[in-house]
Design a protein around this motif. Structure first.
Motif, PDB file in Angstrom:
ATOM      1  N   PRO A   1     -19.153  -7.855  65.393  1.00  0.00           N
ATOM      2  CA  PRO A   1     -18.582  -8.834  64.462  1.00  0.00           C
ATOM      3  C   PRO A   1     -18.048  -8.171  63.201  1.00  0.00           C
ATOM      4  CG  PRO A   1     -20.977  -8.854  64.318  1.00  0.00           C
ATOM      5  CD  PRO A   1     -20.636  -7.919  65.446  1.00  0.00           C
ATOM      6  N   ALA A   2     -17.070  -8.856  62.624  1.00  0.00           N
ATOM      7  CA  ALA A   2     -16.588  -8.441  61.309  1.00  0.00           C
ATOM      8  C   ALA A   2     -17.511  -9.047  60.264  1.00  0.00           C
ATOM      9  CB  ALA A   2     -15.156  -8.912  61.094  1.00  0.00           C
TER      10      ALA A   2
ATOM     11  N   ARG B   1     -20.657 -13.317  59.413  1.00  0.00           N
ATOM     12  CA  ARG B   1     -20.271 -12.481  60.537  1.00  0.00           C
ATOM     13  C   ARG B   1     -19.294 -13.261  61.410  1.00  0.00           C
ATOM     14  NH1 ARG B   1     -24.912 -10.563  58.776  1.00  0.00           N
ATOM     15  NH2 ARG B   1     -25.405  -8.338  59.111  1.00  0.00           N
TER      16      ARG B   1
ATOM     17  N   VAL C   1     -10.482  -9.307  60.343  1.00  0.00           N
ATOM     18  CA  VAL C   1     -11.236  -9.787  61.508  1.00  0.00           C
ATOM     19  C   VAL C   1     -10.611  -9.286  62.805  1.00  0.00           C
ATOM     20  CG1 VAL C   1     -12.108 -11.822  60.312  1.00  0.00           C
ATOM     21  CG2 VAL C   1      -9.944 -11.966  61.560  1.00  0.00           C
TER      22      VAL C   1
ATOM     23  N   SER D   1     -12.632  -8.282  66.191  1.00  0.00           N
ATOM     24  CA  SER D   1     -14.026  -8.715  66.092  1.00  0.00           C
ATOM     25  C   SER D   1     -14.479  -9.386  67.377  1.00  0.00           C
ATOM     26  CB  SER D   1     -14.215  -9.647  64.900  1.00  0.00           C
ATOM     27  OG  SER D   1     -13.370 -10.782  65.038  1.00  0.00           O
TER      28      SER D   1
END
Length: 434
Positions: free
Chosen positions: A72-73, A145, A64, A67
């Motif tokens: 987003p991741a 997400r 992450v 992010s």
């Protein structure tokens, strides 16, 4: 020793006759208000495992990193980890596990992303992630997400972060209140060895006394002493039993005391200890039958509370403290002599209230009789942050019947025997009350 006793001499005599109660083992809730006999060690870390402090997703931090809402991741959701789970999925690269507050952190995960920082596993935006989370939870194999990064250990309660195994949770001498009971439960203790709360039986004497709530006849007054003394005993940590008023009859008083000995660790009487014709407590307890114990009556160099009685009565030599009958005298005597005895029975320190210095406020000097230690009622204001000396002002007069003034006081102003006058602004010794 002279014909009169000092306050300290009388207290020392009382405490010589009192010993801490024998320890017993009690269930946790029954031990509330009691005093620990031994140190209590922590048998296992608390918490016993790494667990989530939030509802969210257990992740690897590298997955992450960087992010944001714009970028987003996107992680694959392995499944759920609920509180109490004994099996958790291992979190690998690009993966996450939906986790509940208090649930164990699964293998491979390093931190927890709060659900508010995600789309809730819906594949949408971050608008109302909590609603999305509850309405449409991510199923295994779905995606989540993540819109914010986390660092290792974030939103994780680490194993042993509260207390480590082998450390002392509570020291001997601790009075067990609600937080201490909660800690004992958290480390798995179902019972604990304590000194029990002392049982204090309170009775007042006087044929003129009428219970509150009943109509007063000519020459009658309501019994307040048994109520204030019972309440004071409870505030001191005891289990207190109010017997009520006993008429001025020696046989009635003697039989009442005998009946109450079975449930008393301390007996407290008020009234009938002076030199009047109807001072039945002194008359009755000064002439106990052989083997029934002995109560000695004495005059103290103090005001209020000059007449006092103390002795050990009954087959178990139960301490009996006979206090004067005026309401303020009775209460001040309780604070100086009965409360220390109760705390000695409990095995808790210090047994006496700790005096503090204070600046005397007001416009008139305080006067005190020579040769007597006076205890005046006062309203005490603690020192400001960083200060050393508080302030106190006298409340009401010195009369031992002024119970209305006593109700406004939260401290006792101590005037030493050798002091006859204290001017406004003088530093005095104060005993703050509960």
């Amino acid at each position: 020793m002279s014909d009169t006793w000092s306050v300290d001499e009388h207290l020392e005599d009382v405490l010589r006759g009192v010993r801490p109660l024998e320890p017993i083992e009690l269930q946790l809730l029954d031990a509330q208000g009691c005093v620990l006999v031994d140190d209590v060690a922590v048998p296992a870390p608390l918490p016993p495992f790494d667990n989530s402090s939030m509802d969210g997703y257990a992740v690897r931090t590298v997955d992450v990193e960087g992010s944001s809402p714009e970028y987003p991741a996107v992680l694959t959701v392995l499944g759920d980890v609920a509180a109490g789970s004994d099996a958790q999925p291992a979190v690998g690269p690009g993966q996450a596990a939906r986790i509940m507050t208090g649930a164990p952190l699964p293998p491979g995960a390093e931190a927890v992303v709060p659900v508010e920082w995600t789309d809730g596993g819906t594949g949408g935006g971050p608008a109302d992630a909590m609603t999305a989370h509850s309405a449409d939870p991510a199923a295994a194999g779905g995606e989540v997400r993540v819109h914010r990064a986390v660092v290792p250990g974030q939103h994780v309660r680490a194993r042993g972060s509260d207390v480590e195994a082998g450390t002392v949770a509570l020291r001997a001498g601790t009075v067990l209140g609600p937080p201490q009971i909660g800690l004992l439960a958290a480390i798995g203790r179902g019972s604990v060895t304590v000194r029990p709360r002392p049982r204090v039986v309170v009775l007042s004497t006087g044929s003129e006394l009428v219970p509150p709530g009943e109509r007063l006849g000519p020459g009658r007054i309501h019994d307040s002493n048994s109520f204030v003394l019972t309440a004071a005993a409870r505030a001191a940590g005891a289990l207190a039993y109010r017997v009520g008023a006993v008429t001025d009859d020696a046989d009635t008083l003697r039989s009442t005391i005998e009946d109450q000995l079975i449930r008393a660790d301390i007996l407290v009487t008020s009234g009938g200890v002076s030199v009047g014709a109807y001072d039945v407590v002194k008359e009755t307890l000064s002439s106990l039958e052989e083997g029934a114990g002995r109560v000695e009556f004495r005059r103290l160099r103090m005001q209020p509370g000059k007449p006092q009685g103390f002795g050990l009565v009954g087959p178990d030599r139960t301490p009996l403290l006979a206090l004067p009958g005026n309401p303020v005298s009775a209460y001040v005597s309780f604070e100086l002599f009965v409360r220390p005895a109760i705390r000695t029975l409990m095995g808790v320190q210090p047994v006496r209230r700790t005096p503090v210095p204070a600046r005397l406020e007001g416009t008139e000097p305080l006067r005190s009789p020579a040769g007597k230690r006076q205890f005046l009622r006062g309203a005490y204001e603690p020192p400001a942050p960083g200060g050393k000396t508080g302030a106190v002002r006298a409340v009401g007069g010195a009369g031992s019947h002024l119970i209305a003034a006593l109700a406004q006081a939260d401290a006792l102003i101590v005037v030493p025997e050798e002091t006859e006058e204290l001017a406004p602004g003088a530093e005095v010794e104060v005993l703050p009350l509960d």
